[in-house]
Write an enzyme that holds these catalytic residues in place. Sequence first.
Site, mmCIF file in Angstrom:
data_model
loop_
_atom_site.group_PDB
_atom_site.id
_atom_site.type_symbol
_atom_site.label_atom_id
_atom_site.label_comp_id
_atom_site.label_asym_id
_atom_site.label_seq_id
_atom_site.Cartn_x
_atom_site.Cartn_y
_atom_site.Cartn_z
ATOM 1 N N CYS A 1 21.601 38.063 39.871
ATOM 2 C CA CYS A 1 21.715 39.325 40.621
ATOM 3 C C CYS A 1 22.654 39.217 41.817
ATOM 4 O O CYS A 1 22.786 40.154 42.584
ATOM 5 C CB CYS A 1 20.339 39.817 41.065
ATOM 6 S SG CYS A 1 19.530 38.731 42.240
ATOM 7 N N HIS B 1 24.272 53.037 60.294
ATOM 8 C CA HIS B 1 23.561 54.039 59.502
ATOM 9 C C HIS B 1 24.527 54.908 58.711
ATOM 10 O O HIS B 1 24.306 55.209 57.555
ATOM 11 C CB HIS B 1 22.734 54.943 60.429
ATOM 12 C CG HIS B 1 21.454 54.303 60.841
ATOM 13 N ND1 HIS B 1 20.756 54.690 61.954
ATOM 14 C CD2 HIS B 1 20.747 53.303 60.285
ATOM 15 C CE1 HIS B 1 19.672 53.955 62.056
ATOM 16 N NE2 HIS B 1 19.646 53.103 61.066
HETATM 17 C C1 PEP Z 1 21.996 36.623 46.654
HETATM 18 O O1 PEP Z 1 21.820 35.856 47.601
HETATM 19 O O2 PEP Z 1 22.770 36.394 45.710
HETATM 20 C C2 PEP Z 1 21.249 37.898 46.594
HETATM 21 C C3 PEP Z 1 21.294 38.661 45.535
HETATM 22 O O3 PEP Z 1 20.588 38.287 47.697
HETATM 23 P P1 PEP Z 1 21.283 38.893 49.006
HETATM 24 O O4 PEP Z 1 22.735 39.129 48.683
HETATM 25 O O5 PEP Z 1 20.540 40.131 49.301
HETATM 26 O O6 PEP Z 1 21.070 37.793 49.983
#
Ligand code: PEP
Length: 752
Positions: free
Chosen positions: A679, A366
């Site tokens: 992303c 946390h």
């Molecule tokens: C990924 O897998 O690239 C992603 C953005 O999700 P996470 O990192 O949350 O698994």
Amino acid sequence: MPASGTLGGGSRQLLKRLRDVMAGQAAGQERLDRIVRVIAQGLVAEVCSCYLVRGGMLELFATEGLKPEAVHQTRLAMGEGLVGDIALHARPLALADAQSHPNFAYRPETGEEIFHSLMGAPILRGGRVLGVLVVQNRTKRHYAEDEVETLETIAMVVAELVSAELVSEEEAIAAEQGEPMPARLEGIPVHDGIAIGTTVFHRPEIEIRRVVAEDPAAELRRLEAAVGGLRSQLDGLFAAAELARAGEHEGILEAYRMFAEDRGWNQRLKDAIGSGLTAEAAVQKVQNDMRARLAQVVDPYLRERLMDLDDLHHRLIQHLTGEVGKRVLPDDAILVARSMGPAELLDYDRGKLKALVLEEGSATAHVAIIARALDLPAVARVPELRDQASAGDRLVVDGTNGVVYVRPGDDVIDTISGLVAATRAAEVRHAELRDLPAESRDGVRVSLSLNAGLLADLTQLDRTGADGVGLFRTEIGFMVRPRYPSVAEQAQVYGQALAIAGERPVVFRTLDAGGDKRLPYLPYDEDENPAMGWRSIRMTLDRPALLRQQLRALLTAAAGRPLSLMFPMVAEVAELVDAKQVLELELERFRRSGGPTPKTLRVGAMVEVPALLHQLPALLPRVDFLSVGSNDLLQFLFAADRGSQRLAGRYDALSPPVLSAMAGLVREAAAGGVPMTVCGEMAGRPIEAMTLIGLGFSSLSMSAAALPAVKAMIRSLDVGSLASYLERLISAPDRSVREKLRAFAADHGFAI
Ligand code: PEP
Ligand code: MG
């Protein structure tokens, strides 16, 4: 006179006798000799010995019953023999037949072979083992649980003597042996950034002056008053905290309240007072017991909770000793703590904190979440720090690489100062970039968004000038709570996120829990390969009620506003179809109830399982957008665990198979008219972002810290020439094309 247990008068009488010895005029060693005699007598044991840590070894300092010649001669390593075992694990042992224990180590000089049973307790101060107190009997005596408790209580009284007179002198001598040397310690990175500053210990030891109670009833009253004070302090703390408005930290506070109102905990404190301790000593005893338990616990969630409890104990002792209130900090404080509850970090003046170092903890603690929300460089698991650094020492914290430099030499300071100055200068430059478009030299416009998990992350939208939130990891909000959040609680967080973002779009990803993101309150059967196990959409489709609740919360929050949501870890189109059906059920529910539906609704899928790359013709017509989760996609593409240290660096994201997969994806999505974002972490690293743009991606989502450098890179880019060059690299036989891309960027003046 046998000890008659925790609540018994016998134990209290024994404590009184010990106190009398402690208060006497005799010198430290003599008093310790008397103490072991009193204890042996009080506990009806033939032997009582006291071992103290000196020079890293456990040395026999005093004994009643063993051969006196062994005193200051018998020395055991930590973990050696039963005494070493008690010290190493900081927990008591009671054995009717000690000699049959696998750790029994026979020391002939002590003459202990005739004693069969053994009971020992660690002598602790501030969570550190100062020594071990042992009693032994000839018979195979079964020591009762309350006798163990009594010995632990006595060990606390002895700890006072040790700290005051016996070993502190030794420590003083050791300290005079020359200048302390610089040290470089490694931990795990928690939050990026570099800081130079002054060591401040989070919990300077609170000296407990009175251990033995005069009047137990009065001590109980003091305890009650302090617990009341503690509760109001916690209430006030969070009400005042800047982050409280973000709502999601309430979960953390709830965990605290749970403990403060826990009857078992309160009872243990009262029992300790009943055994003859003052209120503060009782808290310390319960704290010691907890810490011993903590050392045994491997479950990370439970460990975190016990650390929260450690925080509560410390606060309670502060209330009892009148040491409540904020500390005076230097302007460049680097906070060092063994472990720390999140509320404690919020207690400090953020303006003066430069970094945080934890001896324990983890990146998911946390307090780590709060450190990130406060943008504080942080490193965890640096176990030796307290032994190496003293208050006021100069420290350098490199949160990016997880390294701490203690009393660094001028050369390190110079290098780091240069780095800090360069980072600051870059920040200034980047701030200037804030309002400039992310557009390449040849006019290619790229949309840059933020990845967020906490509402605090959204405050970075304004600072960075990002176009929106490309990935809102909703599971983070679930992970910081002690129980599954209700629809209303979820809706509140999502609504606040939309409100902070204003006109800027927010893409909410449905619960991506499981794997390394466990929800403590959801039972799991551990998969052999958790990353490939029952996680994410697999879990929410199996538990559609969870998914329905989350979708209901999202629809509620978006009422009348645009909503974008996406499903993680989709491996087959059928999963997306199922998930969309669940969404349709919720939408129907909204329509029926006449509630306001979102102004627009866009539904997307994460591309992070390679199987999806082979279903694009069926997938594309069913989505409004796609988002490439390169972190998972790459781990599955290479069959290489994304968390494995040994594999880190073995396969490169900038390699022909990845470029080929990405190029194919861009081509097909464009043909299907489906917008796409990346992303994963790739999107936030300039050279990798550059490559993605060269392959045709025009939307990237990344952490706030990464955005300015990516924007600067884009503004220096000529996408046309890069794209032609990349076409050639896709079919190269190389393991990695990173160096070639680096050279190309250097030749063309691209700011990677
Ligand atoms: C990924 O897998 O690239 C992603 C953005 O999700 P996470 O990192 O949350 O698994
Ligand atoms: Mg992922």
